[in-house]
Write an enzyme that holds these catalytic residues in place. Structure first.
Site, PDB file in Angstrom:
ATOM      1  CB  SER A 171       3.394   6.829  -1.682  1.00 16.21           C
ATOM      2  OG  SER A 171       2.581   7.881  -1.240  1.00 16.21           O
ATOM      3  CG  ASP A 330      -0.420   8.231   1.723  1.00 16.15           C
ATOM      4  OD1 ASP A 330      -0.242   8.478   2.922  1.00 16.15           O
ATOM      5  OD2 ASP A 330       0.430   8.503   0.858  1.00 16.15           O
TER       6      ASP A 330
END
Length: 607
Positions: A171, A330
């Site tokens: 992530s 992200d």
């Protein structure tokens, strides 16, 4: 190449120290593991080189425990060792998942696993290792031909009717991290019960170094490996069109909305741009320095849209073209951050709570206007997400349901709605920039959020307003809710112990007041109890147990403490509500300062 004998000759002296006695649990364990890796003649060359140059502390951190398979999968720093991300720990996790699928029978094996990966170091390699491990047990694997966003993996599991999914990603963690996240057959992150079963199979793997994998060519020859890509992209984009509520707004005003977008060197570029264009938004300016994948994330200190510094280049671009909205995703494209012009004409970065409130209010307003708002609709949010969402939903007669932190719990609720028909999912979100509008994905989806935020921006622009104006309209109507998050990083074994001691101290000696305001209720999700401090009444919390503490103040403010499930951090959440922005801001600062001071005192006592 280092042979078996060479490795033994240069094992650090402290590994073989005769002063370490058998009964000293922990010391023997990590040293024995390190010795086994150093003595393994076929160990990956790169890992061996790193291993031989590690100091005592690094070696202990790398082997003192096995990388834990949590409710989502595994995540950690790259490097050699059982507590690091490498081909052997990836194989171990993949083997556990594969065994879990095998025990479900041949049909589950044939339905197979979908595997995707992002732009991080070793992501493609780890994805292939997971495929080779699952294939060895006769499980069909669908592997994306190039990097893809995490939400597309969730979609692909459902689209292909697969038994499970894997995405290789960490992530928004720093570059030295990677991870393996597991999804169930519904496209949602695996449930705690499934994770427990998979963990059981993982623990049966006695030697991660000896796991057998199948050659890629053999996998393909046996029909066990299929590469996927464009078909899934097109199917996802078709579904993306279904979340649009006002086609005429995009058609009439979409070309007037100036958008700056940065994928922060991640996976979102293609799907976000194609999605925006498909829904009528053509004025998209990409941040060129950040549009291509880069495992080092060279232009940002952190590839996390929650960090204001990540918007530095986007703000420069926005200022040059007078953009209406700036967007950042992200690396694995499941989180979206947004910045818009504030009352002073400068770009302000909205919090996850603020953007969630704006999108939720627009969604419910438009559904009601078009007569498609169901009476049994429900909004799902996490326990650390702002209460303004509940206030908005209640205003429209819609129920709000709380879950533990983590979108997997929101995904679970959506599945429950499908099975029980008790509610119809309308919107799901969490304060950490995660949103879901259409349930064809069962995880937070920054691609959906980006195209929906563009529609909301177009709507407000058609009214002569910005998203910032829209936010303050909500504040004036529902109250000035302000929230903040403070994360304290405490790395390594000692850091983990320190985090545990902080939570223990708050549990055993909770403050009676914070900022002069009485604590009225304490919710301890670790034991599943809700304590009314004023009356002494105790109630059960009907959520899975989790290491979270939440303190409610007499004025409806609240504070929550929880260790991160993916990073070496303790997270502190604060929320206040008052009749003015200034009053809320001052109270928020007081709460933050007092809690931080208490934690600093605890840390001093620990030392």
């Amino acid at each position: 190449m280092l042979g078996h004998g060479t490795a033994i000759l240069i094992i650090p002296s402290y590994i073989n120290s005769e002063c370490i006695k058998k009964g000293e649990t922990g010391i023997v364990t990590w040293k024995a593991k390190a010795e086994k890796w150093l003595a393994y003649k076929d160990l990956d060359k790169e890992l061996m080189k790193l291993l031989l140059n590690m100091d005592h502390q690094s070696l202990e951190d790398s082997f003192y425990k096995d990388l834990e398979f949590g409710t989502g999968g595994i995540r950690g720093e790259l490097g050699p060792g059982t507590n690091r991300m490498n081909i052997y720990t990836v194989r171990r996790a993949a083997k556990g998942l594969a065994e879990y699928i095998c025990q479900k029978g041949e049909t589950a094996k044939t339905r197979g696993i979908v595997i995707a990966y992002d732009c991080r170091r070793k992501s493609e390699e780890f994805a292939l290792e997971a495929a080779k491990t699952a294939g060895m047990l006769g499980i069909k694997v669908y592997l994306f031909d190039e990097l893809r966003p995490t939400p597309e993996l969730s979609f692909a599991v459902r689209y292909l009717n697969a038994s499970a999914g894997i995405v290789i990603t960490a992530s928004h963690n720093p570059p030295e991290y990677n991870g393996l996240k597991v999804y169930g057959e519904d496209g949602g992150q695996i449930t705690p019960s499934a994770a427990q079963k998979i963990t059981g199979f993982i623990k049966r793997v006695e030697d991660e170094l000896s796991i057998q994998v199948m050659d890629v060519n053999e996998l393909q020859n046996r029909g066990l490996l299929t590469f996927i890509g464009e078909e899934i992209d097109n199917a996802y984009l078709e579904k993306l069109k279904t979340i649009q509520l006002n086609k005429h707004i995009a058609r009439e005003d979409g070309n007037n909305v100036k958008i700056v977008f940065t994928p922060l060197h991640g996976t979102a570029k293609n799907l976000v741009c194609e999605g925006l264009q498909a829904l009528g938004f053509s004025k998209i300016t990409l941040v060129k320095e950040q549009e291509e994948p880069d495992s080092e994330f060279r232009t940002v200190a952190s590839p996390n849209p929650e960090e204001h510094s990540a918007f530095k280049l986007a703000i420069q671009y926005g200022t040059e073209i007078d953009a209406d909205i700036l967007m950042a995703t992200d690396p694995d494209a499941d989180r979206l951050g947004v910045a818009v012009r504030n009352g002073q004409g400068k770009y302000a970065i909205l919090t996850g709570n603020q953007l969630g409130a704006i999108m939720l209010h627009y969604l419910l307003t438009q559904k009601k206007k078009h007569g498609i708002l169901p009476e049994n609709g429900a909004v799902i949010k996490t326990i650390v997400t702002s209460e303004i969402g509940r206030a908005i939903a209640t205003d429209f007669g819609i129920k709000t349901i709380d879950t533990l932190t983590g979108f997997k719990y929101i995904g679970e609720k959506i599945k429950e709605f499908e099975e029980t028909k008790q509610h119809i999912f309308q919107f799901g979100y969490e304060e950490s920039y995660g949103y879901l509008i259409g349930d064809f994905v069962r995880d937070k989806d920054a691609v959906q959020a980006a195209v929906f935020a563009a529609e909301v921006a177009a709507y407000y622009k058609s009214k002569g307003k910005t998203l910032f104006d829209g936010l303050h309209d909500l504040y004036r109507k529902y109250g000035f809710y302000l929230e903040s998050l403070i994360s304290i990083t405490l790395k390594g074994k000692e850091g983990a112990e320190e985090i545990s001691d902080i939570l223990k101290s708050f549990r055993e000696n909770p403050p009676k007041k914070v900022a002069g305001i009485k604590i009225t209720i304490i919710e301890d999700y670790h034991i599943g109890k809700r304590f009314n401090v004023l009356t002494g009444q105790v109630e059960n919390i009907h959520l899975p147990k989790s290491n979270v503490l939440k303190l409610y103040l007499q004025d409806d403010s609240w504070i929550s403490l929880r260790p991160s499930g993916t990073e070496p951090k303790i997270k502190l959440y604060f929320s206040v509500k008052s009749l003015s922005e200034n009053q809320s801001a001052k109270l928020l600062e007081r709460l933050e300062n007092e809690v931080i001071n208490k934690i600093e005192k605890i840390k001093v006592k620990i030392l």
